[in-house]
Design an enzyme around this catalytic site. Sequence first.
Site: not given
Length: 251
Positions: A54, A81, A132, A134, A145, A149, A178, A180
């Site tokens: 972690d 990543n 990102s 964002s 978030y 970023k 993306v 995913t």
Amino acid sequence: MKTALVTGAARGIGLATTKQFLAKGWSVAMVDWDGDELALSAKSLDNVLPLNYDISQPEQAPKIIAETLAHFGQIDALANNAGIADFGPIEETDFARWKAVMSINLDGTFLMSQAATDALKATKGAIVNIGSISGLRASTLRVAYGTSKAAVIHLTKQQAAELGEFGIRANCVCPGPVRTKLAMAVHTQEIIDAYHDAIPLNRYGSEDEIASVITFLCSPEASYVTGQVIASDGGFESTGVGLPALRGKQY
């Protein structure tokens, strides 16, 4: 043989990046906190070292670096990543949610980069942080978030400024939407259509398309590229703010 260390490598962009490094003849240390998924993903791959850690825990980053060096002998690239995306309105984002996002997205990126610095000095290696879209432009539901970023983007510039004299390059890749499995599971058709309308290329990106930018920035072909923020987003950054389909909703 060159060695890359990829965090969040069990799935998604991290796994795609791992496979692209392998295809280029690199070995890869694959780091992820999901041990079961990591073991499953690594099982069919050669020249990989799965490491179940972690990165948000300060004492674990040095262990990751030590195990990678013990196994492969060097680290030529670090792809930060690993990240979590916990979205919600500002007024519903309590401090626990804020800290959880920051601990992985920002703290983990800082800790891993710092722990890897000496090894990267030895190889004049590269750091690629995953930001990102964002982090480049504000949008709804992304106070934690997006802020995390945006901080990663500035951290990248600090790394480029301070580590360049040692031959270490640092760049940031900022994915747009993306395709995913997770995104497709939570995005309604209305949201998918809205993204398509807002993106000049009129589609989501793929995990492999993001991975190709990451591996390029780690390669000798990018030997004079550092301190850059590259949006791999189909042109999304160039178009307006927010999506009407997301306003007032929580996903």
